[in-house]
Structure formats: C-alpha cells, structure tokens
Design a protein around this motif. Structure first.
Motif, PDB file in Angstrom:
ATOM      1  N   LEU A 264       0.572  -2.601  45.034  1.00 39.08           N
ATOM      2  CA  LEU A 264      -0.783  -3.424  45.113  1.00 39.08           C
ATOM      3  C   LEU A 264      -1.209  -3.620  43.431  1.00 39.08           C
ATOM      4  O   LEU A 264      -1.654  -4.831  43.474  1.00 39.08           O
ATOM      5  CB  LEU A 264      -1.758  -2.727  45.958  1.00 39.08           C
ATOM      6  CG  LEU A 264      -3.072  -3.640  46.479  1.00 39.08           C
ATOM      7  CD1 LEU A 264      -2.533  -4.944  46.992  1.00 39.08           C
ATOM      8  CD2 LEU A 264      -4.187  -2.824  47.006  1.00 39.08           C
ATOM      9  N   THR A 265      -1.196  -2.508  42.845  1.00 37.35           N
ATOM     10  CA  THR A 265      -1.723  -2.734  41.570  1.00 37.35           C
ATOM     11  C   THR A 265      -0.849  -3.537  40.698  1.00 37.35           C
ATOM     12  O   THR A 265      -1.478  -4.491  39.982  1.00 37.35           O
ATOM     13  CB  THR A 265      -1.826  -1.212  40.753  1.00 37.35           C
ATOM     14  OG1 THR A 265      -2.385  -0.422  41.474  1.00 37.35           O
ATOM     15  CG2 THR A 265      -1.841  -1.183  39.389  1.00 37.35           C
ATOM     16  N   LEU A 266       0.506  -3.443  40.729  1.00 39.40           N
ATOM     17  CA  LEU A 266       1.552  -4.466  39.989  1.00 39.40           C
ATOM     18  C   LEU A 266       1.139  -5.969  40.551  1.00 39.40           C
ATOM     19  O   LEU A 266       1.191  -6.855  39.453  1.00 39.40           O
ATOM     20  CB  LEU A 266       2.560  -4.038  40.271  1.00 39.40           C
ATOM     21  CG  LEU A 266       3.408  -2.617  39.792  1.00 39.40           C
ATOM     22  CD1 LEU A 266       4.670  -2.305  40.060  1.00 39.40           C
ATOM     23  CD2 LEU A 266       3.209  -2.519  38.134  1.00 39.40           C
ATOM     24  N   VAL A 267       1.023  -6.066  41.623  1.00 45.85           N
ATOM     25  CA  VAL A 267       0.656  -7.548  42.086  1.00 45.85           C
ATOM     26  C   VAL A 267      -0.569  -8.092  41.803  1.00 45.85           C
ATOM     27  O   VAL A 267      -0.492  -9.154  41.016  1.00 45.85           O
ATOM     28  CB  VAL A 267       0.735  -7.766  43.691  1.00 45.85           C
ATOM     29  CG1 VAL A 267       0.386  -8.997  44.186  1.00 45.85           C
ATOM     30  CG2 VAL A 267       2.183  -7.416  44.067  1.00 45.85           C
ATOM     31  N   VAL A 268      -1.536  -7.509  41.758  1.00 42.25           N
ATOM     32  CA  VAL A 268      -2.872  -7.856  41.183  1.00 42.25           C
ATOM     33  C   VAL A 268      -2.942  -7.826  39.721  1.00 42.25           C
ATOM     34  O   VAL A 268      -3.516  -8.854  39.216  1.00 42.25           O
ATOM     35  CB  VAL A 268      -4.074  -6.961  41.748  1.00 42.25           C
ATOM     36  CG1 VAL A 268      -5.676  -7.124  41.020  1.00 42.25           C
ATOM     37  CG2 VAL A 268      -3.944  -6.732  43.335  1.00 42.25           C
ATOM     38  N   ALA A 269      -2.354  -6.845  38.994  1.00 41.92           N
ATOM     39  CA  ALA A 269      -2.281  -6.943  37.411  1.00 41.92           C
ATOM     40  C   ALA A 269      -1.569  -8.155  37.161  1.00 41.92           C
ATOM     41  O   ALA A 269      -2.128  -8.710  36.316  1.00 41.92           O
ATOM     42  CB  ALA A 269      -1.782  -5.964  36.912  1.00 41.92           C
ATOM     43  N   GLY A 270      -0.541  -8.375  37.675  1.00 44.58           N
ATOM     44  CA  GLY A 270       0.307  -9.699  37.118  1.00 44.58           C
ATOM     45  C   GLY A 270      -0.459 -10.775  37.432  1.00 44.58           C
ATOM     46  O   GLY A 270      -0.241 -11.803  37.022  1.00 44.58           O
ATOM     47  N   ALA A 271      -0.917 -10.991  38.829  1.00 45.16           N
ATOM     48  CA  ALA A 271      -1.619 -12.438  39.162  1.00 45.16           C
ATOM     49  C   ALA A 271      -2.944 -12.561  37.998  1.00 45.16           C
ATOM     50  O   ALA A 271      -2.856 -13.584  37.676  1.00 45.16           O
ATOM     51  CB  ALA A 271      -2.254 -12.156  40.635  1.00 45.16           C
ATOM     52  N   LEU A 272      -3.773 -11.560  37.700  1.00 38.55           N
ATOM     53  CA  LEU A 272      -4.639 -11.642  36.900  1.00 38.55           C
ATOM     54  C   LEU A 272      -4.226 -11.964  35.383  1.00 38.55           C
ATOM     55  O   LEU A 272      -4.749 -12.869  34.819  1.00 38.55           O
ATOM     56  CB  LEU A 272      -5.562 -10.164  37.001  1.00 38.55           C
ATOM     57  CG  LEU A 272      -6.360 -10.008  38.078  1.00 38.55           C
ATOM     58  CD1 LEU A 272      -7.279  -8.609  37.733  1.00 38.55           C
ATOM     59  CD2 LEU A 272      -7.425 -11.018  38.251  1.00 38.55           C
ATOM     60  N   LEU A 273      -3.089 -11.318  35.201  1.00 41.46           N
ATOM     61  CA  LEU A 273      -2.662 -11.799  33.824  1.00 41.46           C
ATOM     62  C   LEU A 273      -2.026 -13.200  33.645  1.00 41.46           C
ATOM     63  O   LEU A 273      -2.288 -13.775  32.572  1.00 41.46           O
ATOM     64  CB  LEU A 273      -1.377 -10.526  33.520  1.00 41.46           C
ATOM     65  CG  LEU A 273      -0.546 -11.045  32.307  1.00 41.46           C
ATOM     66  CD1 LEU A 273      -1.604 -10.766  30.994  1.00 41.46           C
ATOM     67  CD2 LEU A 273       0.472 -10.264  32.295  1.00 41.46           C
ATOM     68  N   ALA A 274      -1.573 -13.668  34.794  1.00 38.37           N
ATOM     69  CA  ALA A 274      -0.965 -15.215  34.744  1.00 38.37           C
ATOM     70  C   ALA A 274      -2.164 -15.913  34.844  1.00 38.37           C
ATOM     71  O   ALA A 274      -1.973 -17.041  34.180  1.00 38.37           O
ATOM     72  CB  ALA A 274      -0.124 -15.196  36.162  1.00 38.37           C
ATOM     73  N   LEU A 275      -3.153 -15.646  35.940  1.00 39.67           N
ATOM     74  CA  LEU A 275      -4.226 -16.637  36.061  1.00 39.67           C
ATOM     75  C   LEU A 275      -5.035 -16.848  34.604  1.00 39.67           C
ATOM     76  O   LEU A 275      -5.445 -17.962  34.211  1.00 39.67           O
ATOM     77  CB  LEU A 275      -5.059 -16.116  37.108  1.00 39.67           C
ATOM     78  CG  LEU A 275      -4.638 -16.293  38.555  1.00 39.67           C
ATOM     79  CD1 LEU A 275      -5.450 -15.771  39.361  1.00 39.67           C
ATOM     80  CD2 LEU A 275      -4.349 -17.775  38.601  1.00 39.67           C
ATOM     81  N   GLY A 276      -5.182 -15.490  34.005  1.00 38.47           N
ATOM     82  CA  GLY A 276      -5.886 -15.480  32.468  1.00 38.47           C
ATOM     83  C   GLY A 276      -5.228 -16.246  31.555  1.00 38.47           C
ATOM     84  O   GLY A 276      -5.843 -16.866  30.952  1.00 38.47           O
ATOM     85  N   THR A 277      -3.846 -16.028  31.714  1.00 41.64           N
ATOM     86  CA  THR A 277      -3.134 -16.975  30.516  1.00 41.64           C
ATOM     87  C   THR A 277      -3.135 -18.387  30.789  1.00 41.64           C
ATOM     88  O   THR A 277      -3.574 -19.229  29.913  1.00 41.64           O
ATOM     89  CB  THR A 277      -1.702 -16.571  30.529  1.00 41.64           C
ATOM     90  OG1 THR A 277      -1.636 -14.913  30.406  1.00 41.64           O
ATOM     91  CG2 THR A 277      -0.901 -17.118  29.579  1.00 41.64           C
ATOM     92  N   ALA A 278      -3.130 -18.949  32.013  1.00 42.30           N
ATOM     93  CA  ALA A 278      -3.092 -20.201  32.356  1.00 42.30           C
ATOM     94  C   ALA A 278      -4.386 -20.832  32.044  1.00 42.30           C
ATOM     95  O   ALA A 278      -4.748 -21.883  31.358  1.00 42.30           O
ATOM     96  CB  ALA A 278      -2.616 -20.438  33.744  1.00 42.30           C
ATOM     97  N   GLY A 279      -5.465 -20.011  32.553  1.00 47.81           N
ATOM     98  CA  GLY A 279      -7.176 -20.538  32.198  1.00 47.81           C
ATOM     99  C   GLY A 279      -7.320 -20.744  30.916  1.00 47.81           C
ATOM    100  O   GLY A 279      -7.820 -21.585  30.419  1.00 47.81           O
ATOM    101  N   LEU A 280      -7.111 -19.513  30.079  1.00 46.44           N
ATOM    102  CA  LEU A 280      -7.171 -19.545  28.710  1.00 46.44           C
ATOM    103  C   LEU A 280      -6.222 -20.708  27.591  1.00 46.44           C
ATOM    104  O   LEU A 280      -6.716 -21.454  27.029  1.00 46.44           O
ATOM    105  CB  LEU A 280      -6.887 -18.132  27.785  1.00 46.44           C
ATOM    106  CG  LEU A 280      -7.861 -17.097  28.169  1.00 46.44           C
ATOM    107  CD1 LEU A 280      -7.333 -15.699  27.716  1.00 46.44           C
ATOM    108  CD2 LEU A 280      -9.156 -17.498  27.591  1.00 46.44           C
TER     109      LEU A 280
END
Length: 480
Positions: A264-280
């Motif tokens: 669960l940690t790897l999925v959430v951390a990866g999703a937040l990293l990808a969404l943050g990169t795309a948004g920025l």
C-alpha cells in the motif's frame, strides 16, 4: 468415655451469600481500578519519555549552537539556536539563519549530528548505546521504542533497530559517494567530501538543510545538475517510505512476499510522486511560469525533484513565491499528506491518506467494511486515521490563525508555513526569516509536534476500549 460429636457446619444463609457476592464484586472492581490506574501512568510515561527525550536533545542542541565556536562571525542568539535545533531534530529544514554562512565548521558538524539523531530517532540511538554498554533493554523501553518508530508490535524490535542503523549507514554512504564524485572537480576533494556527507544525511533524513546558499565557494547557489538532483531525490524517497518498508524490500528476494503495509505504501507513494510531477510540469509550463523558458526535459526533471521533495524534504532551488499559485496549492496538499509511517517525514502520512480514501470508496460502494487486496482493515484503524486527520487540521488551522494574528503575513504564506512546519518539510514562501520571536516559537512548536506525530498524541489521549455497561438506542442525525 463418650465420643465427642463434631458439629456439622451450617450452610451460609442467603444474607451471608449475598454479602460474600457483594464483597467479591467490590474486590474485583477495586482490582480493575488498580490495574487501570497502573496502566495509564505507564501509557503516559512512554509518551512523556518521547516528548522529554526530544526536549532534552533540543536543549542540548540549542546550547551547542549558541557556543562561540559554533558561529562563523558571531554567536547565535538563543531564539536562532533554538529554532535551528528544533528544525534539525524534527528533520524539517526551516531556518532563520544561513547555515553555510552563519555557522562555523564545528557548528555545521553539530547541525549534521542533530539531523542524524532526529532522523534515526533518539530512542534508536539510546537503545544502541544500551546494547553497547551491555545494559538490558526493559519491556517499557521496548514499548517506547515501538512508539517512537510508529510500529505495531515489539516483535524482533532490537533486530530491526540494528538493521535501521546498518541500512541508514549504507544508504547515506552510497549517496555521499555519488555526490562526492560529482562535486570533487568543482569544490576540491576535501571540501566536496564534507559537503557530500552533509547533504546525503540531510536528504535521507529529509531535513533539507544545505551549505551552498550564501557561501562564497558556491556562487551559483544550490547545484542543479541532473546527477545531483537525481541522487538527492532518491535519498529523499528512500528516507520517506519508512524503515519497515525498506526492511521488507530487502527481505523480498528471500521471502518473495511483501506485507500489505509495504504494498500500500509503495502504491500510494508512487501515485503521489507521479501526480505531483505531472501537476508541477503542467503548471510550470504555462507562459510566464518559473520554469516556462526551459527545455521540456529540464522542466520534467525539476518537476520530478520538487514532487519528490515536497512531501517530506524541502530543498529549495528557486524562491517558491515565484511559482504559479496553482503549484503552491499542489505543494501544500502534498506536504500535508507527507511521508510514510516510521519514516523521516511527517504529515498525516500516506497510510492515513490511503485508509481514509479506501474508507470513502467502500462507503460509496455500499460496503461497511474496508477491504483492500483481500484483507479487511480493522475499524480501529479507520477511526485512528480520522482522529489523526482531525488533530492535524486543528493544529494547522490554529497555527495559521495565530500567524495571521501576530505576523505581517498573507493567508497563503501563513497556511503554507504552517503546513510545512507540521509536515516537517521545510518549504517556505519567505515568511520564516520575517518572523518575530513569538512566530519563531510558534513554528518551532509546530515542528516539534510534527516530528512526534499526531499519532503519538492520539495514542496518548486514547484509553483502552471498555465495553459499555448500558446500551442506548440509536438515533440518526443529518450529515452533509
């Protein structure tokens, strides 16, 4: 001589039997009360030990930073030294000084040690010292260590502590080696070695202090080449996913299985990293944005770096007040979520965010139980996540209100600063250097709380579950 007749014992009367039962009930109630009273002080003692240990380290760090040999041109004032010590021990990075300019080499070493102690946790250090001198670790100390690491049980706790120290040392050494090889041609082998060790520790511990800003040997300020940014962001990510997750990943080749928490940690951390990169990337690609004039690969690298550091470690490449307002809002949300449990980061943690999202999704689908990957999450976990969220919102809201009340700050500056301090991130819109003594103490308290974690407060205030003696009828209230 006539035999003596023994008198047969008389059966107790109904009154005597009732008196005996009443006495038994009172004895059991008194015993339960004694047990309850004995539990609570131990429960509070563990929390107070964590608070007291961090406070003692803060006092010691403040004293060391105030020494004349710790300052470069002058000794730090008491409020400057206190704020810096709290920021280092809480692995935040907010600063009212410029470490590369205002601290001597000895002061920078003190700052490095404070960051390292704050990152691995003082209880881990204390247990290690106890083991080295041959002292036995008591059950109470094991429970305190468990609470400080944010773990569930005390199983294999001492072995995990040893693994923490070895793992931290290896990861930081590998990061320092890469940074030294990259910086040695520019700063020289000796100076580059200290800079590499300092920034590797700062990155892995998610502290975000740097020695480049304001120093004559770094006219270009913080290095922004690809190898530096990728190395630092990798260290930040490894430090933010949590010690149990790292241990689980190391054991995976032998066990071929990962715990639900790790997955669960790897999925959430990866999703937040990808969404943050795309948004920025999208936000800073707009005309007039901070990185709009750069080539798209460079914009992608900078977006990735800021996304990786936003939740736990606030390395600043450019003044964030020049960023697009949409990206400032995105960074605020990422900071509030923060890192994972038992990691170097703060915030409400990725696990709390995941549990609340899963609970909402289960409710939308008409399910009363939260099920993920064929496992049911306990109701206590959902309630604990809701309590952490409420406590975090109250703290951030109160800190923001007090900053607006006492400091010359805009709403976005005050809210950004409060969330950064609570999540022990270190990003700032420029408000921290303008704070007066009260504002610095307020932010220092928020960082202190953020390092202990909302869970510590919730667990401290919580009581052991007690079955209600009376069941009351249900009645609905309006929601939404």
């Amino acid at each position: 001589m006539a035999p003596v007749r023994q008198r047969r014992p008389q059966a107790p009367s109904a009154h005597q039997r009732e008196s005996a039962r009443a006495l038994g009930r009172r004895a059991r109630a008194a015993l339960a009360g004694m047990q309850g009273r004995s539990r609570r002080p131990r429960h509070w003692q563990r929390a107070l030990r964590l608070v007291g240990g961090l406070a003692a380290l803060t006092g010691g760090g403040t004293g060391l930073l105030m020494l004349p040999i710790s300052g470069a041109e002058r000794s730090l004032r008491a409020d400057e030294a206190l704020f810096t010590a709290v920021s280092a021990l809480s692995t935040t990075g907010l600063s009212v000084i410029t470490p590369g300019r205002d601290l001597s080499s000895i002061g920078q070493v003190v700052l490095l040690l404070l960051m390292q102690i704050g990152g691995i946790g003082f209880m881990v250090g204390a247990v290690t010292i106890f083991r080295l001198i041959g002292r036995r670790i008591t059950l109470e100390e094991r429970l305190t260590l468990r609470d400080s690491l944010g773990l569930i049980s005390t199983a294999s706790l001492l072995r995990l502590t040893r693994s923490v120290l070895i793992g931290v040392g290896l990861i930081e050494a590998a990061g320092a080696l890469l940074l030294w090889l990259n910086w040695a041609p520019t700063y020289g082998a000796g100076r580059a070695l200290f800079l590499a060790v300092f920034h590797a520790v700062s990155a892995f511990c998610n502290a975000s202090f740097d020695l480049f800003s304001g120093t004559p040997d770094a006219p270009a300020a913080f290095p922004t080449d690809a190898l530096t940014l990728l190395t630092l962001s990798t260290l930040v990510i490894l430090g933010s996913i949590g010690i149990p997750v790292l241990a689980d990943i190391v054991r995976w080749p032998f066990r071929r299985t990962l715990s639900l928490h790790t997955r669960l940690t790897l999925v959430v951390a990866g999703a937040l990293l990808a969404l943050g990169t795309a948004g920025l990337f999208i936000g800073e690609s707009q005309p007039g944005a901070l990185f709009a004039d750069l080539p798209w690969p460079r914009r992608m690298l900078l977006a990735y770096f800021h996304s990786a550091t936003s939740r736990t470690s606030g390395f600043v490449l450019e003044p964030l007040d020049r960023m697009a307002p949409a990206n400032v809002l995105l960074l605020t949300a990422l900071m509030f979520i923060g890192g994972s449990p038992a990691s170097m980061g703060g915030g409400i943690t990725t696990s709390t965010f995941a549990v609340l999202v899963l609970a909402m999704w289960s409710y939308v689908r008409g399910r009363m139980l939260v099920v993920v990957d064929r496992r049911t999450l306990p109701t206590e976990t959902v309630l604990k996540g809701a309590a952490i969220l409420i406590v975090a919102l109250l703290l951030v809201g109160t800190t923001t209100w007090l900053l607006l009340l006492t400091q010359p700050a805009r709403l976005d500056e005050a809210l950004f600063e409060a969330v950064s301090a609570f999540s022990t991130c270190g990003f700032t819109l420029g408000l921290t250097p303008r704070l007066d003594v009260f504002g610095r103490l307020l932010i220092a308290f928020t960082m202190f709380w953020g390092r202990l974690g909302a869970l510590t407060i919730v667990v401290t205030l919580a009581r052991r579950e007690v079955a209600p003696a009376v069941a009351y009828p249900e009645e609905q209230i309006l929601i939404g």
